[in-house]
Write a protein that holds these residues in place. Structure first.
Motif, mmCIF file in Angstrom:
data_model
loop_
_atom_site.group_PDB
_atom_site.id
_atom_site.type_symbol
_atom_site.label_atom_id
_atom_site.label_comp_id
_atom_site.label_asym_id
_atom_site.label_seq_id
_atom_site.Cartn_x
_atom_site.Cartn_y
_atom_site.Cartn_z
ATOM 1 N N ARG A 1 0.459 -0.981 0.243
ATOM 2 C CA ARG A 1 -0.082 -0.247 -0.201
ATOM 3 C C ARG A 1 0.966 1.164 -0.335
ATOM 4 N N SER A 2 2.474 1.456 -0.520
ATOM 5 C CA SER A 2 2.927 2.442 -0.667
ATOM 6 C C SER A 2 2.051 3.497 -1.879
ATOM 7 N N ASP A 3 2.741 4.683 -2.130
ATOM 8 C CA ASP A 3 2.173 5.393 -3.035
ATOM 9 C C ASP A 3 3.269 5.240 -4.237
ATOM 10 N N GLU A 4 4.450 4.545 -3.898
ATOM 11 C CA GLU A 4 5.296 4.097 -5.021
ATOM 12 C C GLU A 4 5.035 3.277 -5.590
ATOM 13 N N SER A 5 4.669 2.326 -5.055
ATOM 14 C CA SER A 5 4.593 0.512 -5.998
ATOM 15 C C SER A 5 2.962 0.663 -6.115
ATOM 16 N N LYS A 6 2.514 2.080 -5.572
ATOM 17 C CA LYS A 6 1.281 2.167 -6.626
ATOM 18 C C LYS A 6 1.517 3.087 -7.687
ATOM 19 N N ALA A 7 2.357 3.340 -8.368
ATOM 20 C CA ALA A 7 2.529 3.917 -8.780
ATOM 21 C C ALA A 7 3.275 3.581 -10.000
ATOM 22 N N LEU A 8 4.487 2.528 -9.953
ATOM 23 C CA LEU A 8 4.722 1.752 -9.932
ATOM 24 C C LEU A 8 3.694 1.015 -11.235
ATOM 25 N N ALA A 9 3.185 0.597 -10.380
ATOM 26 C CA ALA A 9 1.356 -0.507 -11.647
ATOM 27 C C ALA A 9 1.347 0.727 -11.875
ATOM 28 N N GLN A 10 0.986 1.784 -11.565
ATOM 29 C CA GLN A 10 -0.103 2.731 -13.088
ATOM 30 C C GLN A 10 1.171 2.992 -14.048
ATOM 31 N N TYR A 11 2.109 3.089 -14.289
ATOM 32 C CA TYR A 11 2.741 3.350 -14.878
ATOM 33 C C TYR A 11 3.125 2.178 -15.988
ATOM 34 N N ALA A 12 3.069 1.010 -14.823
ATOM 35 C CA ALA A 12 2.928 -0.206 -16.396
ATOM 36 C C ALA A 12 1.344 -0.617 -17.124
ATOM 37 N N ASN A 13 0.619 -0.791 -16.398
ATOM 38 C CA ASN A 13 -0.510 -0.510 -16.988
ATOM 39 C C ASN A 13 -0.816 0.708 -18.147
ATOM 40 N N ALA A 14 -0.989 2.265 -17.770
ATOM 41 C CA ALA A 14 -0.621 2.947 -18.784
ATOM 42 C C ALA A 14 -0.129 2.473 -19.721
ATOM 43 N N LEU A 15 1.370 2.045 -19.591
ATOM 44 C CA LEU A 15 1.752 1.300 -21.223
ATOM 45 C C LEU A 15 1.473 0.584 -22.397
ATOM 46 N N ASN A 16 0.365 -0.068 -21.081
ATOM 47 C CA ASN A 16 -0.444 -1.184 -21.485
ATOM 48 C C ASN A 16 -1.545 -0.487 -22.552
ATOM 49 N N GLN A 17 -2.488 -0.526 -21.178
ATOM 50 C CA GLN A 17 -3.564 0.547 -22.420
ATOM 51 C C GLN A 17 -3.025 1.463 -23.500
ATOM 52 N N LEU A 18 -1.572 2.196 -23.523
ATOM 53 C CA LEU A 18 -1.660 3.231 -24.806
ATOM 54 C C LEU A 18 -0.971 2.280 -25.860
ATOM 55 N N THR A 19 -0.656 0.792 -26.252
ATOM 56 C CA THR A 19 -0.469 -0.250 -26.856
ATOM 57 C C THR A 19 -1.229 -0.604 -27.250
ATOM 58 N N LEU A 20 -2.845 -0.623 -26.604
ATOM 59 C CA LEU A 20 -4.473 -1.428 -27.300
ATOM 60 C C LEU A 20 -4.314 0.041 -27.733
ATOM 61 N N GLY A 21 -4.122 1.066 -28.019
ATOM 62 C CA GLY A 21 -4.908 2.619 -28.565
ATOM 63 C C GLY A 21 -5.379 2.915 -27.469
ATOM 64 N N LEU A 22 -5.952 3.062 -26.599
ATOM 65 C CA LEU A 22 -6.362 4.212 -25.442
ATOM 66 C C LEU A 22 -5.471 5.269 -25.523
ATOM 67 N N THR A 23 -6.006 6.407 -24.553
ATOM 68 C CA THR A 23 -5.540 7.731 -24.914
ATOM 69 C C THR A 23 -5.836 7.919 -23.094
ATOM 70 N N THR A 24 -7.005 7.969 -23.103
ATOM 71 C CA THR A 24 -7.468 9.462 -21.490
ATOM 72 C C THR A 24 -7.408 8.542 -20.286
ATOM 73 N N ALA A 25 -7.140 7.280 -20.388
ATOM 74 C CA ALA A 25 -7.165 6.543 -18.809
ATOM 75 C C ALA A 25 -5.495 6.000 -18.723
ATOM 76 N N PRO A 26 -4.938 6.174 -20.084
ATOM 77 C CA PRO A 26 -3.282 6.702 -19.733
ATOM 78 C C PRO A 26 -2.857 7.644 -19.199
ATOM 79 N N ARG A 27 -3.640 8.456 -19.879
ATOM 80 C CA ARG A 27 -3.097 9.616 -19.740
ATOM 81 C C ARG A 27 -3.752 10.123 -17.777
ATOM 82 N N THR A 28 -4.330 9.699 -17.499
ATOM 83 C CA THR A 28 -4.476 9.691 -15.983
ATOM 84 C C THR A 28 -3.514 9.107 -15.437
ATOM 85 N N MET A 29 -3.513 8.092 -15.726
ATOM 86 C CA MET A 29 -2.884 7.029 -14.929
ATOM 87 C C MET A 29 -1.429 7.592 -14.691
ATOM 88 N N LEU A 30 -0.587 7.750 -15.588
ATOM 89 C CA LEU A 30 0.361 9.026 -15.936
ATOM 90 C C LEU A 30 1.161 9.967 -15.183
#
Length: 118
Positions: A36-65
């Motif tokens: 439950r650390s901010d740092e580990s949550k940030a890493l998860a959101q960063y990886a998820n954002a990149l995955n979603q960008l590869t799927l063609g999404l932009t709004t949610a990835p931008r928010t996560m980044l």
């Protein structure tokens, strides 16, 4: 100060650097559920954002980044990952994400890696 090199974080870094962002997300998210650390949550959101960008999404990835930048503004480097370099890379990628009102031509994600603090 680095707490310890957690096996989930290590596996996430390996997956992330192999551009397997979905696997990296799962490793970081699993660590976050226990830590439950901010740092580990940030890493998860960063990886998820990149995955979603590869799927063609932009709004949610931008928010996560953007959220990953917010979460790491005062990072203590508890995971052992070089968070300052991650922040540089996140800003680079954010600059590539088109605005919501523009068609997504497909984002080519540059070569970004997660590095360990020396």
């Amino acid at each position: 100060m680095i707490k310890t090199r957690n096996s989930l974080i290590a596996a996430g870094v390996v997956a992330f650097n192999a551009r397997h962002w979905d696997d990296a997300f799962m490793q970081f998210q699993t660590h976050w559920l226990a830590d439950r650390s901010d740092e580990s949550k940030a890493l998860a959101q960063y990886a998820n954002a990149l995955n979603q960008l590869t799927l063609g999404l932009t709004t949610a990835p931008r928010t996560m980044l953007n959220r990953s930048l917010e979460l790491t503004a005062d990072a203590q480097n508890l995971t052992g990952v070089d968070i300052q370099q991650m922040r540089v890379d996140v800003r680079l990628i954010l600059g590539l994400v088109p605005p919501d009102d523009m068609p997504n031509p497909g984002i080519v994600i540059p070569s970004v890696t997660l590095e360990w603090i020396a």
